[in-house]
Design a protein around this motif. Structure first.
Motif, short mmCIF file in Angstrom:
data_model
loop_
_atom_site.label_atom_id
_atom_site.label_comp_id
_atom_site.label_asym_id
_atom_site.label_seq_id
_atom_site.Cartn_x
_atom_site.Cartn_y
_atom_site.Cartn_z
N PHE A 73 0.85 -1.20 0.00
CA PHE A 73 0.00 0.00 0.00
C PHE A 73 0.89 1.24 0.00
O PHE A 73 1.14 1.84 1.06
N PRO A 74 1.39 1.66 -1.16
CA PRO A 74 2.28 2.83 -1.23
C PRO A 74 1.51 4.15 -1.15
O PRO A 74 1.53 4.97 -2.07
N THR A 75 0.80 4.33 -0.04
CA THR A 75 0.00 5.53 0.20
C THR A 75 0.37 6.10 1.56
O THR A 75 1.05 5.45 2.36
N PHE A 76 -0.11 7.31 1.84
CA PHE A 76 0.18 7.92 3.13
C PHE A 76 -0.45 7.11 4.27
O PHE A 76 0.16 6.94 5.33
N ILE A 77 -1.66 6.59 4.05
CA ILE A 77 -2.30 5.75 5.06
C ILE A 77 -1.47 4.48 5.29
O ILE A 77 -1.29 4.04 6.43
N GLY A 78 -0.96 3.91 4.21
CA GLY A 78 -0.11 2.73 4.34
C GLY A 78 1.14 3.03 5.14
O GLY A 78 1.59 2.22 5.96
N LEU A 79 1.70 4.24 4.95
CA LEU A 79 2.90 4.61 5.69
C LEU A 79 2.59 4.88 7.16
O LEU A 79 3.40 4.60 8.04
N LEU A 80 1.40 5.42 7.43
CA LEU A 80 0.99 5.61 8.82
C LEU A 80 0.87 4.26 9.53
O LEU A 80 1.29 4.11 10.69
N ALA A 81 0.28 3.28 8.84
CA ALA A 81 0.17 1.94 9.42
C ALA A 81 1.56 1.34 9.64
O ALA A 81 1.82 0.72 10.68
N TYR A 82 2.45 1.54 8.67
CA TYR A 82 3.84 1.10 8.83
C TYR A 82 4.47 1.74 10.06
O TYR A 82 5.11 1.06 10.88
N SER A 83 4.28 3.05 10.21
CA SER A 83 4.91 3.78 11.30
C SER A 83 4.40 3.29 12.66
O SER A 83 5.18 3.14 13.61
N PHE A 84 3.10 3.03 12.75
CA PHE A 84 2.54 2.51 14.00
C PHE A 84 3.14 1.15 14.35
O PHE A 84 3.58 0.91 15.48
N LEU A 85 3.19 0.25 13.36
CA LEU A 85 3.70 -1.10 13.62
C LEU A 85 5.20 -1.10 13.86
O LEU A 85 5.70 -1.87 14.69
N ILE A 86 5.94 -0.25 13.16
CA ILE A 86 7.38 -0.22 13.37
C ILE A 86 7.69 0.33 14.76
O ILE A 86 8.62 -0.12 15.44
#
Length: 426
Positions: free
Chosen positions: A331-344
């Motif tokens: 999911f190369p979107t800003f929402i996808g990156l927010l989810a990445y940031s939360f999980l990381i």
């Protein structure tokens, strides 16, 4: 002020006995805790604003086509400065005698030098100048951070060190978040931003030194010897394989984590295509990571005590981070990156909560615990040096910041594999 010995400053309490101790306020630990956390927050704010925003923007202004490689060189060489200066800062402050203690003069000097260097960075006209100044900043701030940390084993009894460790952990998270916000606020006024964060650092360090000053004039001294200092960098991994595996595993884990953090602004700008709007989105990404961290840290700590085991939680932390790295690819979107940031944030904080528990179980000798922990902590600097450099080279070869995510998957997974081979530890 004089420089001479390896004797630490006197402590107010027996550090090995926490029974019957008064509370934080009665024991004068509250002023130490509050000023230490404040100074750490400002120091992490300073590092975050510079490494995540200011330097990235400045490198891109100076070299738009080679921004990734240029930033990698600046940060990698700077990390070498941090690596070499940390033990030197500790050794010199150990041997200093003054009316404000052995640590204070070096902390104040480091803060003032950092202020001057921050002014010079803001006026740099090439990536080479940035590299030189950032290396010196890494060294000068280590003359703040290393003496700051030494106050804990010197002045805090074992029974009270948990709250200090928790305070440092939260200051790291808070400082990183505030650094992103300050970086975004001064993205178009870099010189002002550099000066603001460095002035805040001078004020915080000055407050810490004044509140916690304690004369050590007259404390016995001994001569400085280079040999013992150099030997603090080495533990034989053949004689101590568990320690060697923890060192390697932690290095791989950190090397998988740091590049995406360092190149986050470029990921937002180029990989997600946000362009100039990326800077304003940085605080939201940092906030998502902070929320994950605030969940992961206490939960993993509680589970470690409950299960009396560390390896299963490290495997779980690694799995969470692997899933995080997959999300921006799918999911190369800003929402996808927010989810990445939360999980990381969740995974990395969980790892951090159990990491030092595992380390203390494999130390070669309790008598040299401080030295051995110092060696383990070198993995953080080495991962920034090599990890960011390798990532920059891969980005240049592939032509996309997407390569950061599979790199993270591979390295974090290999770090977990190293833990699997450690014997005698649950």
């Amino acid at each position: 002020m004089s420089v001479a010995s390896h004797e630490p400053e006197a402590t107010t309490n027996d550090p090995h006995d926490g029974r019957g101790l008064p509370g934080l306020r009665e024991n004068r630990l509250f002023p130490l805790l509050s000023t230490l956390v404040l100074t750490a927050v400002v120091l992490f704010l300073f590092w975050s604003a510079l490494s995540s925003v200011f330097l990235a923007l400045q490198v891109k202004q100076l070299d738009p086509e080679g921004a990734a490689g240029g930033l990698a060189k600046v940060l990698a060489v700077g990390a070498i400065g941090a690596l070499l200066s940390a033990p030197l800062a500790g050794a010199l402050s150990d041997r200093t005698r003054s009316r404000i203690g052995g640590r204070g003069p070096w902390m104040l000097g480091g803060a003032v030098v950092t202020l001057v260097l921050a002014f010079l960075i803001g006026r740099a006209s090439s990536t080479t100048e940035l590299m030189v100044y950032w290396t010196l900043v890494q060294a000068s701030t280590n003359f703040i951070f290393t003496p700051l940390l030494v106050h804990i084993p010197e002045r805090v009894p074992l029974a009270r060190r948990g709250i200090f460790s928790a305070g440092l952990g939260l200051s790291h998270l808070g400082g990183m978040l505030l650094g992103s916000a300050v970086g975004a606020a001064f993205a178009t006024r870099l010189t002002v931003g550099y000066l603001l964060v460095s002035v805040l650092l001078v004020l915080a360090v000055t407050a810490f030194v004044l509140v916690n000053r304690r004369s050590n004039v007259g404390t016995p001294t001994s001569a400085f010897r280079l040999g013992p200092l150099l030997r603090t960098f080495w533990v034989n991994p053949v004689k101590h394989p568990a320690f060697g595996l923890v060192f390697l595993g932690r290095f791989l884990f950190m090397t998988g984590f740091f590049p995406t953090t360092v190149y986050l602004l470029y990921v937002l700008q180029d990989y997600l295509g946000l362009g100039d709007a990326a800077v304003a989105r940085m605080p939201a990404v940092s906030l998502a990571s902070l929320v994950g961290s605030l969940i992961g840290t206490p939960l993993a700590g509680w589970l470690t005590d409950r299960l009396r085991a560390t390896r299963p939680l490290i495997y779980a932390s690694s799995a969470i981070m692997v899933v995080a790295f997959v999300l921006p690819l799918v999911f190369p979107t800003f929402i996808g990156l927010l989810a990445y940031s939360f999980l990381i944030g969740l995974g990395f904080a969980s790892f951090g909560a159990v990491d030092y528990v595992l380390i203390t179980k494999v130390l070669p000798s309790q008598d040299d615990a401080g030295k051995d922990l110092g060696i383990i902590n070198m993995t953080t600097t080495l991962s920034q040096t090599l990890g960011v450099g390798v990532a920059g080279a891969l980005i240049g070869a592939v032509g996309s910041y997407a390569v950061l995510f599979p790199l993270g998957i591979v390295l974090v997974s290999l770090g977990a594999v190293c833990v699997m081979f450690i014997k005698g530890v649950r």
